[in-house]
Motif scaffolding. Structure first.
Motif, PDB file in Angstrom:
ATOM      1  N   ALA A 299       0.824  -1.206   0.000  1.00 48.04           N
ATOM      2  CA  ALA A 299       0.000   0.000   0.000  1.00 48.04           C
ATOM      3  C   ALA A 299       0.860   1.259   0.000  1.00 48.04           C
ATOM      4  N   THR A 300       1.893   1.229   0.894  1.00 48.00           N
ATOM      5  CA  THR A 300       2.734   2.438   0.981  1.00 48.00           C
ATOM      6  C   THR A 300       3.450   2.698  -0.343  1.00 48.00           C
ATOM      7  N   SER A 301       3.962   1.628  -0.939  1.00 45.41           N
ATOM      8  CA  SER A 301       4.674   1.843  -2.212  1.00 45.41           C
ATOM      9  C   SER A 301       3.723   2.409  -3.250  1.00 45.41           C
ATOM     10  N   LEU A 302       2.475   1.924  -3.231  1.00 47.37           N
ATOM     11  CA  LEU A 302       1.486   2.438  -4.189  1.00 47.37           C
ATOM     12  C   LEU A 302       1.221   3.918  -3.961  1.00 47.37           C
ATOM     13  N   VAL A 303       1.075   4.254  -2.650  1.00 46.46           N
ATOM     14  CA  VAL A 303       0.819   5.659  -2.324  1.00 46.46           C
ATOM     15  C   VAL A 303       1.974   6.534  -2.802  1.00 46.46           C
ATOM     16  N   ILE A 304       3.191   6.039  -2.529  1.00 46.79           N
ATOM     17  CA  ILE A 304       4.373   6.805  -2.949  1.00 46.79           C
ATOM     18  C   ILE A 304       4.392   6.985  -4.471  1.00 46.79           C
ATOM     19  N   CYS A 306       1.867   6.931  -6.437  1.00 46.73           N
ATOM     20  CA  CYS A 306       0.811   7.880  -6.800  1.00 46.73           C
ATOM     21  C   CYS A 306       1.320   9.300  -6.658  1.00 46.73           C
ATOM     22  N   PHE A 307       1.972   9.515  -5.525  1.00 50.43           N
ATOM     23  CA  PHE A 307       2.487  10.851  -5.248  1.00 50.43           C
ATOM     24  C   PHE A 307       3.469  11.292  -6.324  1.00 50.43           C
ATOM     25  N   ILE A 308       4.410  10.408  -6.631  1.00 50.07           N
ATOM     26  CA  ILE A 308       5.419  10.725  -7.652  1.00 50.07           C
ATOM     27  C   ILE A 308       4.743  11.031  -8.981  1.00 50.07           C
ATOM     28  N   MET A 309       3.789  10.204  -9.320  1.00 49.57           N
ATOM     29  CA  MET A 309       3.071  10.402 -10.579  1.00 49.57           C
ATOM     30  C   MET A 309       2.387  11.770 -10.614  1.00 49.57           C
ATOM     31  N   LEU A 310       1.769  12.077  -9.421  1.00 52.49           N
ATOM     32  CA  LEU A 310       1.065  13.349  -9.315  1.00 52.49           C
ATOM     33  C   LEU A 310       2.031  14.509  -9.549  1.00 52.49           C
ATOM     34  N   VAL A 311       3.192  14.400  -8.877  1.00 49.06           N
ATOM     35  CA  VAL A 311       4.211  15.441  -9.029  1.00 49.06           C
ATOM     36  C   VAL A 311       4.623  15.559 -10.491  1.00 49.06           C
ATOM     37  N   LEU A 312       4.864  14.384 -11.096  1.00 44.26           N
ATOM     38  CA  LEU A 312       5.257  14.384 -12.510  1.00 44.26           C
ATOM     39  C   LEU A 312       4.201  15.051 -13.369  1.00 44.26           C
ATOM     40  N   LEU A 313       2.949  14.721 -13.052  1.00 43.21           N
ATOM     41  CA  LEU A 313       1.830  15.273 -13.820  1.00 43.21           C
ATOM     42  C   LEU A 313       1.790  16.788 -13.704  1.00 43.21           C
ATOM     43  N   ILE A 314       1.964  17.241 -12.435  1.00 42.71           N
ATOM     44  CA  ILE A 314       1.953  18.688 -12.194  1.00 42.71           C
ATOM     45  C   ILE A 314       3.096  19.362 -12.938  1.00 42.71           C
TER      46      ILE A 314
END
Lengths: 320, 568
Positions: A299-304, A306-314
């Motif tokens: 779960a934590t790796s998935l959350v991380i 997600c976060f990275i992806m979000l940052v990349l997206l931004i």
């Protein structure tokens, strides 16, 4: 105390069932070859296959049983049992030797002494060896039932061993006591002899001026030598008593105290079942924690991620 | 003729003829049967290296063909099913099947059908189907025990099971003793009558061949009576050792579980109290609490002496002696600790619950007259804060049983007080007890106030004074035994079953109490046997009661009775 044996009835029925079953199975096999020849093959096949089947069936099943060899600890336990048996025989020999050695003898009883020594040593080493082997018995791994059996075998052998060593020790201490008594007795005799001798001496004094006669000197020497030897013997016996005490102490951990709760059959069954349950519970707990650990990691790796992806997206939005 | 030794002999005979390493497989009932008469170390001597329950042995399928399996089971259909599955894929080298009771032919057939690999060596019936807790006291541990209080229409199948278990057990007892009894029962009890009749049918008709021992002596007597004829004994506090331990802590198959009353070191959590294995207990089990204290003090002194002599070891001889005596010493140490722990715990409970004053009033209620004083005493105790709810309930019950008809008004007052004081117990339990075992239901002269003889005897006793206020109560069983000894048990009250009458005085009498025995009664029987009147009594019951268990049965019965009436 009435009893009733129902084995005959049981056997009769079992045989009846078997004789029914045998043709039944043969007819079943016949029917499987084809429905067309069923009627024809039923009679001959019945007769031909009946005899071999009935003799073969139990023998093969028996074979299948004996193929499963007993685990190796069974050999160990048998060896210990034979060692105990041998020790028992030796102890009876020793008792004989003891009584022989204690008997007043005129000849040289060194032979006896040596026999007693070797016997004692042999018995002690037998006992010690069995004890070591006994400890090994519980070391092997296996299923819970098997380990229970092993534990019980160990207990029963330990009880035997303990009784045996107690027996030996009792005999030895009795021998020791008698020996010491005799030694004192000898001293007494010696004293008396000396006294007599001196009396004789004083008596002789008037006629001839010789202190101790030749004869008396040799006697004195002999008795001195004798007492030294006895001393040595006693020391030896004491040493072996020590050793036995050690064995005894080690064994007492294994032996069941009679009349206590550990000696109750139902308590043992309950404690086994609870320990099995405990084990199961532990196992389940371990499984749970393991699973939980994996899940959380995931779960934590998935959350991380997600976060990275979000940052990349931004970043992508900003940059473009 | 002692029940413990005959059960022991059965187990011995099962084990001795089969050589080699063995597994003993028992069911939940035979575990109790074997445990009370046989010990683990004795099993080990007979090369039994594993003891398992029948349901757990079939869980694993690991082959252990180096072991021989000895099954000792009750012939129930579940056990037969377990066996059938086991025989279909055998784990052990040989199977020796022993059953504790009469096997049905169909059961033999089922087993024979499943034994395809011919691993079964023998099938035998060894009738050890009773838990022999003391030489003259046995029990059956019948499940759903409360059912005997209810009429058969409420739950016919459970009642049937109850009766079957009792009848089977009684049959086993008599087979073990190799006798066929004449049977009498208490006229007023339906369940006693039913059990007596079914037992008679089994012994004289269905299995008459098995029970035909061709003895010329006088047949023994089986007397079946109902617990409800003497509801007082299980409600009283006890002051003799065994009975007291059971009342305050609880004995289960000669084992005492101390975990419920406090924290103890591991080896003292559960202790064994068996008259067969513990010489101190054997001597003192029927002594009263005060004497026990003194005897224990003496034992502790002795022990101190021994341990002192063990302390100064100087010479080799001392050491040898010490090692020789060490096992004995350890045993003594364990025994001393056990009894001291038990007695300390019990005296703690006695202080806590003010059992001295409670018990005095109880004994007054059970043995002496004087309603006014009794009412006052009970009211006072009900008001006392340190008296426990359980004791309050029991006091009111005893009062109700004694003065049911004399003063309904005062009884109502007590009911109300009890209800306001201790809400824990369901209302109506006392009334239910009266309905079950009230004065109209009882037949025996429980309080000794029905005929002139007994009244006179009571008065004489009152004049003589009693030795001990706390142990003056005699159970009703005592009167019954006395009238059997004198040959005065009335045929009208205790009729015979069928046309098998007693010729002459019986030498052996087995009294079976449907609904459970108490240790007070067991003591009474043991003392009676010690008197050597030429008649030996054996006491049996469907369970061993203390007041908690008796009240639990009562509550359970009340609940079932209520729910069944609402359904109807």
């Amino acid at each position: 105390m009435a009893t009733r044996n129902r084995t005959v009835e049981f056997r009769k029925h079992r045989d009846a069932v078997k004789s029914v079953r045998a043709p039944l199975s043969s007819s079943a096999s016949a029917s499987s070859t084809g429905p067309v020849i069923e009627m024809v093959s039923l009679l001959p096949s019945n007769r031909s296959s009946y005899a071999p089947l009935s003799t073969e069936d139990p023998s093969t099943s028996r074979d299948a049983f004996t193929v499963g060899l007993p685990p190796s600890w069974v050999d160990d336990s048998e060896e210990i049992a034979t060692a105990i048996q041998r020790a028992r025989v030796k102890i009876s020999e020793l008792t004989k030797a003891h009584s022989k050695a204690l008997m007043p003898s005129f000849g040289d009883d060194k032979e006896d002494q040596r026999l007693i020594e070797t016997l004692t040593q042999e018995i002690t080493s037998l006992l010690r060896k069995s004890e070591v082997r006994l400890k090994r018995l519980s070391a092997a791994s296996g299923s819970s039932e098997d380990s229970n059996v092993r534990k019980n075998v160990q207990r029963s052998l330990a009880t035997d061993l303990q009784n045996l060593s107690m027996d030996l020790r009792r005999k030895q201490s009795a021998y020791l006591k008698r020996l010491q008594q005799q030694k004192e007795g000898y001293d007494g005799v010696d004293l008396e002899m000396n006294f007599n001798g001196s009396k004789f001496g004083s008596h002789d004094d008037e006629f001839s001026d010789v202190g101790f006669s030749e004869e008396q000197m040799t006697k004195l020497k002999k008795s001195e030598q004798f007492s030294v030897e006895r001393e040595r013997e006693i020391e030896q016996v004491v040493k072996s008593v020590h050793e036995l005490a050690q064995i005894m102490k080690d064994l007492s951990v294994l032996v069941i105290d009679q009349g206590t709760i550990v000696d109750r059959i139902d308590y043992n069954i309950q404690s086994v079942s609870t320990s099995v349950e405990d084990g199961l519970e532990q196992l389940q707990k371990a499984e749970r924690t393991q699973k939980k650990g994996g899940m959380i990691m995931c779960a934590t790796s998935l959350v991380i991620m997600c976060f990275i992806m979000l940052v990349l997206l931004i970043l992508k939005e900003i940059l473009l | 003729m002692v029940v413990t030794s005959s059960a022991r002999d059965y187990i011995n005979r099962i084990l001795q003829d089969i050589s080699g390493m063995k597994v003993l497989i028992l069911d939940s009932q035979t575990v109790g049967v074997v445990s009370v008469v046989y010990s683990q170390s004795e099993l080990l001597q007979k090369e039994v290296f594993l003891v398992e329950l029948v349901d757990s042995i079939s869980k694993s399928s690991e082959s252990m063909s180096h072991l021989k399996a000895i099954y000792f089971l009750r012939p129930t259909s579940e056990n037969i099913q377990f066996l059938r599955r086991q025989l279909a894929s055998p784990r052990f080298g040989e199977y020796h099947l022993f059953f504790s009771n009469i096997l049905k032919d169909t059961q033999i057939h089922i087993l024979a059908d499943s034994d395809e690999q011919e691993v079964v060596q023998q099938v035998q019936e060894f009738y050890a189907d009773f838990v022999a807790i003391d030489p003259y006291h046995f029990t059956f541990h019948v499940p759903s025990h409360y059912i005997y209080m209810l009429p058969a229409v409420v739950d016919p199948s459970t009642v049937q099971r109850f009766c079957d278990r009792v009848v089977d057990g009684l049959a086993a007892v008599f087979l073990a003793l190799k006798r066929r009894p004449v049977i009498r029962y208490q006229r007023t009890s339906d369940i006693a009558k039913r059990i007596a009749q079914e037992a008679s049918k089994l012994m004289y008709q269905e299995e008459s061949g098995l029970f035909d021992f061709r003895r010329m002596e006088v047949s023994p007597l089986l007397l079946v009576i109902d617990r409800r004829d003497d509801p007082v004994t299980p409600l009283l506090n006890q002051w003799t050792y065994q009975a007291m331990v059971h009342e305050l802590i609880g004995i289960e198959d000669n084992k005492v579980d101390l975990k419920s009353i406090g924290k103890f070191p591991n080896d003292q959590e559960e202790v064994v109290l068996s008259s067969e294995q513990d010489p101190f207990f054997k001597v003192n089990m029927y002594e009263n609490f005060g004497d026990i204290g003194m005897n224990i003090k003496r034992m502790v002194d002795e022990f101190q002496q021994v341990s002192k002599s063990n302390q100064n070891i100087q010479t080799i001889e001392d050491m040898a002696k010490f090692v020789d005596n060490y096992p004995e010493y350890r045993k003594m140490h364990g025994n001393v600790t056990k009894h001291v722990t038990l007695v300390t715990e019990m005296s703690k409970i006695v202080d806590e619950r003010k059992l001295m004053s409670v018990s005095q009033t109880e004994q007054e209620l059970a043995c002496n007259g004087g309603q006014g004083a009794a009412f006052e005493a009970v009211t006072n105790l009900l008001n006392n804060e340190s008296v426990s709810d359980l004791d309050r309930l029991r006091l009111v019950m005893l009062y109700a049983l004694r003065y049911e008809k004399d003063s309904p008004v005062q009884l109502m007052q007590l009911f109300n007080k009890l209800a306001s004081r201790s809400a824990k117990y369901k209302p109506g339990l006392v009334q239910f007890l009266l309905k079950q075992a009230g004065v109209d239901k009882r037949m025996g002269d429980l309080f000794g106030n029905r005929d002139l003889m007994n009244i006179a005897r009571n008065m004489a006793r009152g004049l003589k004074g009693v030795e001990n206020v706390y142990t003056q109560h005699q159970p009703l069983l005592f009167q019954i035994m006395e009238s059997i000894v004198k040959g005065r048990l009335r045929d009208v009250d205790y009729p015979f079953v069928g046309n098998h009458y007693q010729q002459g005085r019986p030498q052996d009498v087995i009294i079976f109490i449907v609904g459970g025995t108490t240790y007070e009664e067991s003591r009474s029987v043991a003392l009676q046997n010690a008197n050597n009147t030429g008649i030996r009594f054996i006491l049996g019951g469907s369970s061993v009661l203390n007041s908690k268990r008796f009240l639990r049965d009562l509550e359970e019965a009340q609940r079932v009775a209520r729910s069944s009436t609402t359904v109807v």
